[in-house]
Design an enzyme around this catalytic site. Structure first.
Site, short mmCIF file in Angstrom:
data_model
loop_
_atom_site.label_atom_id
_atom_site.label_comp_id
_atom_site.label_asym_id
_atom_site.label_seq_id
_atom_site.Cartn_x
_atom_site.Cartn_y
_atom_site.Cartn_z
N GLU A 10 75.56 -33.72 38.22
CA GLU A 10 75.78 -34.79 39.19
C GLU A 10 77.25 -34.82 39.61
OE1 GLU A 10 74.51 -34.83 36.15
OE2 GLU A 10 73.26 -36.59 35.77
N GLY B 200 58.39 -6.04 14.84
CA GLY B 200 57.06 -5.46 14.69
C GLY B 200 56.03 -6.49 14.29
N ASP C 67 63.27 2.18 15.35
CA ASP C 67 63.61 2.40 16.77
C ASP C 67 65.09 2.54 17.06
OD1 ASP C 67 60.92 2.02 17.06
OD2 ASP C 67 61.06 -0.01 17.87
N CYS D 154 77.90 -39.99 34.05
CA CYS D 154 77.52 -39.66 35.43
C CYS D 154 77.00 -40.91 36.15
CB CYS D 154 76.45 -38.58 35.45
SG CYS D 154 77.08 -37.00 34.86
C1 AOF Z 1 74.76 -31.79 30.38
N1 AOF Z 1 74.75 -31.46 31.70
O1 AOF Z 1 74.32 -31.91 33.83
C2 AOF Z 1 73.71 -33.50 32.22
C3 AOF Z 1 73.69 -33.84 30.83
O2 AOF Z 1 78.24 -33.21 25.52
P1 AOF Z 1 78.29 -33.84 26.86
O3 AOF Z 1 79.28 -34.93 26.98
O4 AOF Z 1 78.45 -32.81 27.95
O5 AOF Z 1 76.89 -34.57 27.07
C4 AOF Z 1 75.72 -33.87 26.94
C5 AOF Z 1 74.53 -34.80 27.17
O6 AOF Z 1 74.59 -35.38 28.47
C6 AOF Z 1 73.21 -34.06 27.12
O7 AOF Z 1 72.70 -33.96 25.82
C7 AOF Z 1 72.32 -34.92 28.00
O8 AOF Z 1 71.80 -35.98 27.23
C8 AOF Z 1 73.28 -35.55 29.02
N2 AOF Z 1 73.15 -34.99 30.38
N3 AOF Z 1 74.22 -32.94 29.97
O9 AOF Z 1 75.24 -31.03 29.56
C9 AOF Z 1 74.26 -32.25 32.63
N4 AOF Z 1 73.22 -34.30 33.14
ZN ZN Z 2 76.21 -36.70 32.83
#
Ligand code: AOF
Ligand code: ZN
Length: 346
Positions: A53, A283, A202, A86
């Site tokens: 976002e 395998g 392999d 966000c």
């Molecule tokens: C993401 N990418 O686009 C959205 C997320 O560790 P942070 O602060 O980056 O937060 C991760 C959390 O944010 C993730 O587990 C999910 O709940 C929320 N949304 N996370 O990495 C994104 N929109």
């Molecule tokens: Zn976010």
């Protein structure tokens, strides 16, 4: 207004982060202005980077998003993590509507992002292409809800389910096109896992940044086998033995019962190591022992029949008498890599 095509676009954008976002989810975002024209797109590029976002909204220079609509496959976050929430950024940019594919399963967000948006007077539409969005983030969902590593198995067989002849010849069952697709599949997973048997038989390279080899007896050639030439490597071995010291190999002491290191032990260790998903490429023996833990199977099938009862099977699982005791899956997708095809089961 039909938001499905925009959500489809979010899913495609999200996939651009595949292989780089773990343990985070794959997220893509499309922003429409007040007249529903696309004015920006974005996605989560890598773990630690901007969320989708924010990535999309930061590309706008003025207030074009005011009264617009933001479409995203995962509920916007509400927490201060590696980046600020966000939901706050969306409120700040004065969007009128947010369209979401699925609610976040991360307990620190789950529903709170939506509440934040609604409390600020933003219209929220949920559940657009929800099944597709859940499928996109099947790894993240399993990690968050079960605290376990997602397990996929990849195999390439003849029509009669064989991976090699009785003397072990297997080159090649499937065509170049199918084998190229394997490289794409590998990239989606944090690590690949194979057995000493496959390494010895392999001598594969299995190009990947993280490789797991189950070598209970430490019988592979750690100096010479191609698989050890590059990548971060983890070798599971019998705790009673003494492994050599090799700089790029982490040897993991494992308990052994009935000449076996149990998949439960391996998977628990992988999760502790932060390996959120693993692709098993081995395998019949190893495939069989991971079958009960498989969340997904990629089976390439060549239109060939070996027809020899002693040829090697893809899944050396167990002895059963009744078909009703067979392990059952559902077909998620069938793709063609002519002359072969790929069946994805879950
Ligand atoms: C993401 N990418 O686009 C959205 C997320 O560790 P942070 O602060 O980056 O937060 C991760 C959390 O944010 C993730 O587990 C999910 O709940 C929320 N949304 N996370 O990495 C994104 N929109
Ligand atoms: Zn976010």
């Amino acid at each position: 207004m039909d938001y499905k095509p925009f959500m489809k676009q979010c899913i495609e954008l999200a996939k651009l982060g595949s292989g780089n976002v773990s343990p985070n989810p794959l997220v893509g975002c499309v922003v429409l202005d007040k007249d529903n024209n696309i004015i920006s797109t974005g996605y989560h590029h890598y773990c630690g980077g901007n969320h989708a976002e924010r990535d999309a909204l930061l590309k706008l220079t003025s207030n074009e998003a005011e009264n617009g609509t933001l479409i995203v496959n995962l509920e916007p976050c509400s927490h201060y993590g590696k980046t600020p929430p966000c939901a706050d950024f969306i409120i700040e940019k004065h969007l009128k509507r947010v369209v979401i594919g699925m609610r976040d399963v991360n307990p620190i967000v789950a529903g709170k992002g939506i509440k934040k948006l609604k409390d600020a007077g933003i219209e929220v539409i949920e559940g657009i292409l929800e099944n597709e969005c859940r499928q996109l983030n099947e790894v993240f969902i399993k990690n968050m809800s079960e605290h376990k590593t997602f397990v996929a198995i990849k195999t390439a067989t003849t029509l009669d389910g064989k991976i090699a002849t009785s003397i072990g010849d297997s080159k090649w069952i499937t065509s170049d096109l199918a084998r190229d697709e394997v490289k794409n599949i590998r990239k989606r997973y944090d690590a690949i896992l194979t057995s000493s048997g496959t390494v010895i038989a392999d001598n594969p390279t299995m190009a990947h940044k993280k490789k797991i080899i189950v070598d209970r007896e430490l019988k592979t050639n750690f100096e010479g086998a191609k698989i050890y030439k590059e990548g971060e490597i983890y070798v599971f071995y019998d705790e009673a033995l003494n492994p050599p010291a090799i700089s790029n190999i982490h040897f993991i002491k494992s308990p052994v019962t009935n000449n076996k290191i149990f998949p439960e032990f391996i998977l628990k260790k992988l999760y502790e190591l932060g390996i959120m998903s693993v692709l098993v490429e081995a395998g019949g023996h190893m495939n069989g022992s991971f079958l009960d833990y498989a969340d997904k199977i990629y089976q390439f099938i060549a239109p060939k029949i070996i027809g020899d009862n002693s040829a090697k099977s893809a899944y050396d699982y167990r002895q059963i008498d009744k078909i009703s005791d067979a392990k059952k899956f559902t077909v998620q997708e069938i793709q063609q890599f002519s002359p072969d095809f790929l069946v994805i089961l879950k």
